[in-house]
Design an enzyme around this catalytic site. Structure first.
Site, mmCIF file in Angstrom:
data_model
loop_
_atom_site.group_PDB
_atom_site.id
_atom_site.type_symbol
_atom_site.label_atom_id
_atom_site.label_comp_id
_atom_site.label_asym_id
_atom_site.label_seq_id
_atom_site.Cartn_x
_atom_site.Cartn_y
_atom_site.Cartn_z
ATOM 1 N N ASP A 19 0.717 43.675 18.527
ATOM 2 C CA ASP A 19 -0.218 42.528 19.400
ATOM 3 C C ASP A 19 0.173 42.771 20.654
ATOM 4 O OD1 ASP A 19 -0.822 42.463 16.519
ATOM 5 O OD2 ASP A 19 -0.961 40.044 16.723
ATOM 6 N N LYS A 32 -9.351 39.038 14.890
ATOM 7 C CA LYS A 32 -8.297 37.934 14.617
ATOM 8 C C LYS A 32 -8.163 36.880 15.277
ATOM 9 C CE LYS A 32 -3.299 37.688 14.363
ATOM 10 N NZ LYS A 32 -1.860 38.303 14.750
ATOM 11 N N LYS A 83 -8.204 39.876 19.402
ATOM 12 C CA LYS A 83 -7.536 38.715 19.152
ATOM 13 C C LYS A 83 -7.805 37.617 20.137
ATOM 14 C CE LYS A 83 -2.994 37.171 17.911
ATOM 15 N NZ LYS A 83 -1.227 37.643 18.129
#
Length: 296
Positions: free
Chosen positions: A142, A241, A205
């Site tokens: 990430d 996400k 995300k």
């Protein structure tokens, strides 16, 4: 005549002029009309399997992270009929500890990398940190887009960094955190989503959880619209996400419902929908088993 950059040409293929008020109204309609039908035991069980169990504390250490991981191992033994979490998410310096302690097949090891949460570092540092995380056992990475560069309109540098970090990840899935709470408008969230996907993100995300506001249903709605339009144009499926600020089971149901309404059933698997949280795991478990449980 001034020539458009390839990024501006890419944006021109999509609807990036979005009215924030219309987004808010569409989200409210989904919450009012659609969330109640998804408030079921089956959906809550599914959501448990989409949780990215996360510890990103300044006080984390090898011992605490191993204990954190061992809870996932124990959960699999104590609740064999329930789905295990999708992922354990930690800082890169703990990838090896998780990889050594984790005994459950199918749980991914995600590391926040690239100078999380600010992304304010030289690209060489971001690449090195990411490469080391992968070497030590991370199966997902990430990263945070360079928000300051994005807001300054330097789309080329933002995209180049994302592409270089994706190349460093190799076969590991890479999530790009947009930090939507700092982007200022639905239009910017749409552009940042498209730029990240164009540059090689496997997931987009919402947030690091370190800035306020973190995930919001409105940001999620815009990001899911971007994913849908990108998929319709390219055939490439990108995961989603939400992270940060997922404090209640109702929050999780809202994000599930937005994904279902905007993206459809194809995204309702624990590969394509992830929830970045730790608090939520206990709340979902408590609702599924019918009593308050503090397992994680």
């Amino acid at each position: 005549m001034e020539t458009k950059s390839k990024y501006e040409e890419m944006f021109a293929q999509y609807d990036v002029n979005i009215d924030d008020a219309k987004v808010a109204a569409a989200v409210q309609r989904i919450i009012d009309e659609k969330v109640p039908e998804n408030d079921t035991l089956e959906v809550k069980k599914f959501l448990m399997g989409s949780v990215e169990l996360t510890t990103l504390k300044t006080t984390d250490n090898d011992e605490s992270v191993i204990k954190f991981t061992e809870k996932v191992n124990r959960f699999s033994d104590e609740y064999p009929d329930l789905p295990h979490v999708a992922t354990i998410c930690v800082y890169p310096c703990f990838a090896e500890a998780v990889a050594t302690a984790l005994q459950v097949d199918g749980v991914e090891i995600a590391c926040v990398s690239g100078s999380f949460p600010s992304s304010q570092a030289l690209i060489e540092v971001k690449v090195a940190e990411t490469a080391l995380a992968v070497k030590d056992g991370a199966t997902e990475i990430d990263i945070v887009q360079s928000v300051g560069k994005f807001l300054a309109g330097d789309y080329e540098t933002v995209a180049d960094e994302i592409s270089e970090l994706k190349a460093t990840c190799g076969d590991c899935a890479m999530k790009v955190i947009l930090e939507t709470g700092l982007l200022g408008s639905a239009s910017n969230i749409k552009k940042a989503s498209l730029l990240a996907m164009y540059a090689g993100a496997d997931y987009i995300k919402t947030s690091t959880g370190k800035e306020k506001p973190a995930a919001t249903p409105e940001a999620a709605y815009v990001m899911c619209q971007a994913i849908k339009e990108y998929y319709d144009k390219t055939g490439i499926q990108i995961g989603f996400k939400p992270a940060g600020g997922l404090n209640t089971v109702h929050d999780a149901l809202v994000y599930y419902t937005i994904v279902k309404e905007v993206l459809g059933e194809q995204w309702l698997t624990n590969k394509w929908l992830r929830l970045g949280t730790s608090r939520l795991a206990n709340l979902l478990l408590s609702e599924v088993v019918g009593e308050e449980v503090k397992f994680f």
